[in-house]
Enzyme design. Structure first.
Site, PDB file in Angstrom:
ATOM      1  N   ALA A  13       7.865   3.870   7.934  1.00  0.00           N
ATOM      2  CA  ALA A  13       6.922   3.768   6.799  1.00  0.00           C
ATOM      3  C   ALA A  13       7.550   4.259   5.512  1.00  0.00           C
ATOM      4  O   ALA A  13       6.887   4.846   4.660  1.00  0.00           O
ATOM      5  CB  ALA A  13       5.662   4.559   7.111  1.00  0.00           C
ATOM      6  N   ARG A  50       4.952  -5.481  -3.124  1.00  0.00           N
ATOM      7  CA  ARG A  50       3.988  -6.552  -3.380  1.00  0.00           C
ATOM      8  C   ARG A  50       2.532  -6.077  -3.458  1.00  0.00           C
ATOM      9  O   ARG A  50       1.657  -6.834  -3.856  1.00  0.00           O
ATOM     10  CB  ARG A  50       4.141  -7.650  -2.309  1.00  0.00           C
ATOM     11  N   ASN A  55       9.987 -11.981  15.951  1.00  0.00           N
ATOM     12  CA  ASN A  55       9.964 -10.550  16.248  1.00  0.00           C
ATOM     13  C   ASN A  55       8.884  -9.859  15.420  1.00  0.00           C
ATOM     14  O   ASN A  55       8.987  -9.790  14.201  1.00  0.00           O
ATOM     15  CB  ASN A  55      11.340  -9.971  15.906  1.00  0.00           C
ATOM     16  N   TYR A  68     -37.621  12.597  -9.844  1.00  0.00           N
ATOM     17  CA  TYR A  68     -36.324  13.243  -9.707  1.00  0.00           C
ATOM     18  C   TYR A  68     -36.539  14.607  -9.071  1.00  0.00           C
ATOM     19  O   TYR A  68     -37.208  15.475  -9.644  1.00  0.00           O
ATOM     20  CB  TYR A  68     -35.607  13.400 -11.056  1.00  0.00           C
TER      21      TYR A  68
END
Ligand code: UD1
Ligand code: CA
Length: 469
Positions: A13, A19, A178, A372
């Protein structure tokens, strides 16, 4: 797992993920509520990895911090400062692998749809055949462009992998590729990795070159993945969106199998619990550590984040709730907003355009319209009328409003905190309460009404005359 066959996963990683066009490292992009890498590490652990080494590079501080938070010391990291190829990445991880690890699962951090049972199949295959150096998954994608191709001899045995850029025209016709998922014997890999050379189109150290070495050292068994999607690598945000759809569909199906009704456009993130006979309607989004109790209904368009909903509760359409709890058979919505630390107890009602924050609504209490309620405690059975406001903020500090059991707050009242309304007390409509109200008292504070007989027509005549001028 027995001590003589410990398995370690190595997850690659370190790449940047250009991209994605993002400041966030690719493997930290979330799908269904969790970063991509989380799913890969999870799959490795489910497949039997005793521990996991993640190779980090780009954005490594962030990746390391996430892994430590999510997995603790189950996951370690190895730093690959410069990305010189997948083989190089594995070589950086090997010193972190414990000496007693016999098998190594090699995975990429950007394949969040991995099926743990397919990985486990490879692990079992190699564990049962001690002479084999390596086993791998292969896949037949709709379009093999860009992937490494699986090379086989006339008898069908794997002889190696050729990267797309290094393939001849004939080799590019090969449809089996693969996916980058292997299980190898640690001893074999420790010998094979130092033998690979960057003599290829990209001048990189290819992990794939160890496959040819394994073919010579005993053969490479393969398993074809059931769904190409399971090994899809995420490179851009379009693929991220597609993979997230697949994850959401899998999560919904798992809840359906467990006995919940999940409409097709509901989005339930990983980690959310849904009990049998709950109904999750269209367009609902459930996130974080949300739990939905048995028989509860979460109706169209509601968004719940870290909310515990008890059995039989009814959350009506377009309710937004965060870090709160909703008691048994309580009714919330439509269009209610429960902000953090709202505790709505059993049988309580919170109706349309009611906002709560750090407020407990006791059993059977009701606030059905336009209110409220911030920093408050409402006793059981109390009734809060339309337009009530807990004036909790003086511009500097927040203050609490306490309402006793069975109290009645008339419509359009302001309760200026800190203030306490006693048990069974009655606040008349339109009252601004600035002082505590004792138990059973009536509080009324409003200008007396005056009626001027016959005055309406006089007023209208005067107004009409003023328009004509
Ligand atoms: C690799 C395989 C290819 C396979 C494809 C499947 C090699 C040489 N090729 O190609 O056969 O079909 O994956 O998706 O292995 N990474 C590092 N450090 C590095 C280079 C890569 O950590 O120095 C990580 C990347 O972050 C990524 C993974 O390894 O998670 C795969 O690397 P990537 O460059 O995408 O390999 P591909 O060229 O796609
Ligand atoms: Ca790739």
């Amino acid at each position: 797992m027995s001590t003589e066959s410990r398995a370690t996963a190595i997850v690659l990683a370190a790449g940047q993920g250009t991209r994605m066009k993002s400041a966030l490292p690719k493997v930290l992009h979330p799908l269904a509520g969790r970063p991509m890498i989380h799913y890969v590490v999870d799959a490795a652990i489910q497949a039997g990895a005793d521990d996991v080494v993640v190779v980090v590079g780009h954005g490594r501080e962030l990746v390391e911090a996430y892994l430590a938070k999510a997995f603790g010391d189950r996951v370690r990291t190895a730093v690959q400062a410069e990305q010189r190829g997948t083989g190089h990445a594995v070589s950086v991880a090997l010193p972190q692998v414990r000496d007693d690890a016999d098998l190594l699962l090699l995975l990429c951090g950007d394949t969040p749809l991995l099926d743990a049972s397919e990985l486990k199949g490879l692990v079992t295959l190699l564990r049962d055949a001690p002479a084999l150096p390596l086993a791998m998954l292969t896949v037949k994608p709709a379009d093999p462009t860009g992937y490494g191709r699986i090379l086989r001899d006339a008898a069908g045995n794997v002889t190696g992998i050729r990267e797309h850029k290094d393939c001849s025209r004939e080799e590019r016709m090969i449809g089996e590729t693969n996916p980058g998922v292997y299980v190898a014997r640690a001893a074999f890999l420790r010998e094979a990795i130092p033998q690979i050379r960057p003599d290829n189109a990209q001048r990189e150290l290819y992990l794939t070159d160890v496959v040819a070495l394994a073919a010579k050292a005993g053969g490479v068994p393969t398993a074809l993945v059931k769904q190409p999607m399971n090994v899809a690598g995420i490179n851009d945000r379009a693929q991220l969106a597609e993979a997230e759809d697949v994850l959401h569909a899998r999560i919904a199906d798992a809840h359906r199998r467990a006995g919940a009704t999940i409409r097709t456009s509901a989005r339930i993130d990983a980690g959310v619990a849904v009990e049998p006979d709950a109904t999750i309607e269209h367009g609902v989004v459930l996130r974080g550590a949300t739990k939905i109790g048995p028989g509860a209904v979460i109706d169209v368009g509601s968004v719940l984040t870290d909310v515990a909903v008890a059995a039989g509760a009814n959350v009506k359409p377009y309710t937004i709730a965060t870090s709160s709890s909703i008691g048994e058979k309580a009714q919330i919505g439509p269009f209610s907003h429960l902000r953090p630390d709202s505790e709505i107890e059993a049988d309580a009602h919170v109706g349309n355009f009611v906002e709560t924050k750090k407020t407990r609504l006791g059993k059977g209490a009701k606030a059905n319209h336009l209110a409220y309620l911030g920093d408050g405690d409402v006793g059981p059975g109390a009734n809060i009328g339309a337009g009530t406001i807990f004036c909790n903020y003086d511009g500097f500090k927040k203050h609490r409003t306490e309402i006793g059991e069975g109290a009645f707050i008339g419509s359009d009242s302001q309760l200026v905190a800190p203030v306490r309304i006693g048990k069974g007390a009655y606040v008349a409509t339109g009252t601004t309460v600035t002082r505590d109200v004792p138990d059973d008292a009536l509080a009324i504070a409003r200008v007396k009404q005056e009626n001027k007989e016959g005055y309406a027509s006089k007023l209208k005549a005067r107004l009409k005359a003023s328009v004509k001028k």
